[in-house]
Design an enzyme around this catalytic site. Structure first.
Site, PDB file in Angstrom:
ATOM      1  N   GLY A 193       0.830  -1.208   0.000  1.00 37.91           N
ATOM      2  CA  GLY A 193       0.000   0.000   0.000  1.00 37.91           C
ATOM      3  C   GLY A 193       0.861   1.252   0.000  1.00 37.91           C
ATOM      4  O   GLY A 193       0.696   2.143  -0.852  1.00 37.91           O
ATOM      5  N   ASN A 222       3.963   1.603  -0.768  1.00 35.86           N
ATOM      6  CA  ASN A 222       4.744   1.712  -2.009  1.00 35.86           C
ATOM      7  C   ASN A 222       3.898   2.329  -3.127  1.00 35.86           C
ATOM      8  O   ASN A 222       4.357   3.201  -3.864  1.00 35.86           O
ATOM      9  CB  ASN A 222       5.219   0.330  -2.484  1.00 35.86           C
ATOM     10  CG  ASN A 222       6.243  -0.289  -1.548  1.00 35.86           C
ATOM     11  OD1 ASN A 222       6.801   0.397  -0.699  1.00 35.86           O
ATOM     12  ND2 ASN A 222       6.484  -1.588  -1.702  1.00 35.86           N
ATOM     13  N   ASN A 280      -0.092 -10.340 -11.265  1.00 32.90           N
ATOM     14  CA  ASN A 280       1.037 -10.761 -12.092  1.00 32.90           C
ATOM     15  C   ASN A 280       0.766 -12.220 -12.484  1.00 32.90           C
ATOM     16  O   ASN A 280      -0.289 -12.778 -12.141  1.00 32.90           O
ATOM     17  CB  ASN A 280       2.378 -10.559 -11.372  1.00 32.90           C
ATOM     18  CG  ASN A 280       2.525 -11.420 -10.127  1.00 32.90           C
ATOM     19  OD1 ASN A 280       1.793 -12.400  -9.937  1.00 32.90           O
ATOM     20  ND2 ASN A 280       3.458 -11.072  -9.260  1.00 32.90           N
ATOM     21  N   GLY A 329       5.934  -4.085  -9.241  1.00 36.20           N
ATOM     22  CA  GLY A 329       4.482  -4.202  -9.401  1.00 36.20           C
ATOM     23  C   GLY A 329       3.773  -3.006  -8.772  1.00 36.20           C
ATOM     24  O   GLY A 329       2.807  -2.475  -9.328  1.00 36.20           O
ATOM     25  N   ASP A 330       4.263  -2.571  -7.626  1.00 38.25           N
ATOM     26  CA  ASP A 330       3.644  -1.413  -6.960  1.00 38.25           C
ATOM     27  C   ASP A 330       3.830  -0.159  -7.803  1.00 38.25           C
ATOM     28  O   ASP A 330       2.927   0.669  -7.917  1.00 38.25           O
ATOM     29  CB  ASP A 330       4.262  -1.214  -5.565  1.00 38.25           C
ATOM     30  CG  ASP A 330       4.017  -2.421  -4.675  1.00 38.25           C
ATOM     31  OD1 ASP A 330       2.954  -3.063  -4.823  1.00 38.25           O
ATOM     32  OD2 ASP A 330       4.885  -2.739  -3.839  1.00 38.25           O
ATOM     33  N   ASN A 343       4.478   0.768 -17.542  1.00 35.73           N
ATOM     34  CA  ASN A 343       5.639  -0.046 -17.928  1.00 35.73           C
ATOM     35  C   ASN A 343       6.935   0.770 -17.865  1.00 35.73           C
ATOM     36  O   ASN A 343       7.978   0.275 -17.439  1.00 35.73           O
ATOM     37  CB  ASN A 343       5.477  -0.575 -19.354  1.00 35.73           C
ATOM     38  CG  ASN A 343       4.707  -1.886 -19.407  1.00 35.73           C
ATOM     39  OD1 ASN A 343       4.386  -2.458 -18.366  1.00 35.73           O
ATOM     40  ND2 ASN A 343       4.402  -2.346 -20.601  1.00 35.73           N
ATOM     41  N   SER A 361      12.146   1.561 -12.151  1.00 36.57           N
ATOM     42  CA  SER A 361      12.219   1.152 -10.737  1.00 36.57           C
ATOM     43  C   SER A 361      13.133  -0.053 -10.525  1.00 36.57           C
ATOM     44  O   SER A 361      13.792  -0.161  -9.496  1.00 36.57           O
ATOM     45  CB  SER A 361      10.824   0.879 -10.186  1.00 36.57           C
ATOM     46  OG  SER A 361      10.439  -0.450 -10.413  1.00 36.57           O
TER      47      SER A 361
HETATM   48  O1  RIB Z   1       5.503  -5.333  -3.372  1.00 34.82           O
HETATM   49  C1  RIB Z   1       6.660  -5.244  -2.611  1.00 34.82           C
HETATM   50  C2  RIB Z   1       6.324  -5.109  -1.156  1.00 34.82           C
HETATM   51  O2  RIB Z   1       5.661  -6.288  -0.739  1.00 34.82           O
HETATM   52  C3  RIB Z   1       7.514  -4.939  -0.261  1.00 34.82           C
HETATM   53  O3  RIB Z   1       7.870  -3.592  -0.082  1.00 34.82           O
HETATM   54  C4  RIB Z   1       7.099  -5.638   1.002  1.00 34.82           C
HETATM   55  O4  RIB Z   1       6.704  -4.774   2.012  1.00 34.82           O
HETATM   56  C5  RIB Z   1       6.018  -6.618   0.574  1.00 34.82           C
HETATM   57  O5  RIB Z   1       4.984  -6.785   1.391  1.00 34.82           O
END
Ligand code: RIB
Length: 297
Positions: A41, A43, A186, A245-246, A270, A276
């Protein structure tokens, strides 16, 4: 300016770099240990804010030292923390991450994140107003299921689109998938969500909703007529995929909230994800609007 609410986990990442993963019962020596800010979250909220969205976070941290630093980090990144509660009896969330040749594996310990129960979601009229004013709401699976369900229902009531990033993977019923605007697993999460189904089948079943991220192969979705595959941007060296992914989800949400099409938003996401993975740790590699523009000029 896009207005985004992220509901999700806020955690500390304890990261070990190693040449390989240990076998069961084996001890190996790691190369390096570091502590970073993380939580899917948080992130995603940081990714949105760095790309110029007005971003608010809803979630929970413990009343420990980690909790203080996690909140300071969100504030530093210009994420509003009015909807983050502090939980007395539980430690802040933690993720134990092993990085081997740029790829990560994660053990997530929810801690205070698990205490972000439905009644803590909208505690004031102001918080509900913020939801109503959001262009899009993001949520992942590191938050209790009941809270996610209440969030989705409330968003539905006020016609606010929800981007549901089903990570970590768990089964989600069709009923809930129907209610969200976007579902972004994913490949691994896709297999858990839809065992025995092909990607093609499900992409056609959920056009303009299901977006599957494929790592170095980019991302795919269906526009109702055909499957659109958007390639990833090639990178010279992958340093750390944690948080890619975040970054994708945050960047997609910002672009979509700013009025871009799904295809344009996936392309933008993308780009952000490719930047990142060229830096270590989840939030460190997340671009600002300026460096994303400069890099892809
Ligand atoms: O998606 C990556 C995140 O997933 C990490 O920062 C970690 O906290 C995990 O839960």
């Amino acid at each position: 300016m896009a207005n985004i609410l992220v509901v999700g986990s806020i955690s500390t990442d304890l990261v070990v770099n190693a040449d390989r993963k240990p076998e069961i019962g084996e001890t190996i020596e790691g190369k390096e240990f570091q502590t970073f800010f993380g939580g899917k979250g948080a992130n995603q909220a940081v990714a949105c804010a760095r790309l110029g969205a007005q971003t608010a976070m809803a979630g929970a941290v413990g009343e420990d030292e980690f909790g203080i630093r996690l909140l300071e980090n969100l504030t530093y990144n210009q994420v509003s923390i009015d909807q983050v509660v502090r939980i007395k009896e539980h430690a802040s969330g933690t993720a134990l991450i092993t990085v081997v040749e740029g790829d990560n594996s994660i053990i997530y310990v929810a801690g205070a994140n698990r205490q972000f129960t439905p009644e803590k979601l909208f505690q004031t009229e102001e918080q509900l107003e913020r939801l109503k004013a959001s262009d899009i709401v993001l949520v992942q699976n590191e938050t209790p299921v009941k809270t996610i369900e209440k969030l989705i229902l409330t968003c539905q009531e006020y016609h606010v689109p929800v981007l549901y990033n089903p990570a970590p993977a768990r089964l989600i019923s069709e009923e809930w998938i129907e209610k969200v605007a976007f579902l972004t697993p994913n490949e691994t999460e896709f297999k858990v969500l839809f065992p025995d189904k092909t990607m093609e089948e499900m992409l056609f079943k959920y056009p303009s909703k299901l977006i599957i991220t494929l790592g170095e192969d980019g991302a795919v979705f269906c526009n109702g007529e055909k499957i659109i595959s958007i390639p990833a941007f090639p990178v010279e060296r992958i340093v750390d995929t944690t948080g890619a992914g975040d970054t994708f989800n945050g960047a997609f949400a910002v672009a979509y909230a700013e009025g871009k099409t799904i295809e344009e938003s996936v392309r933008y996401a993308n780009k952000a994800a490719s930047l990142s993975i060229q830096r270590s740790e989840a939030q460190n590699g997340m671009s600002t609007l300026e460096n994303l523009k400069a890099f892809f000029k």
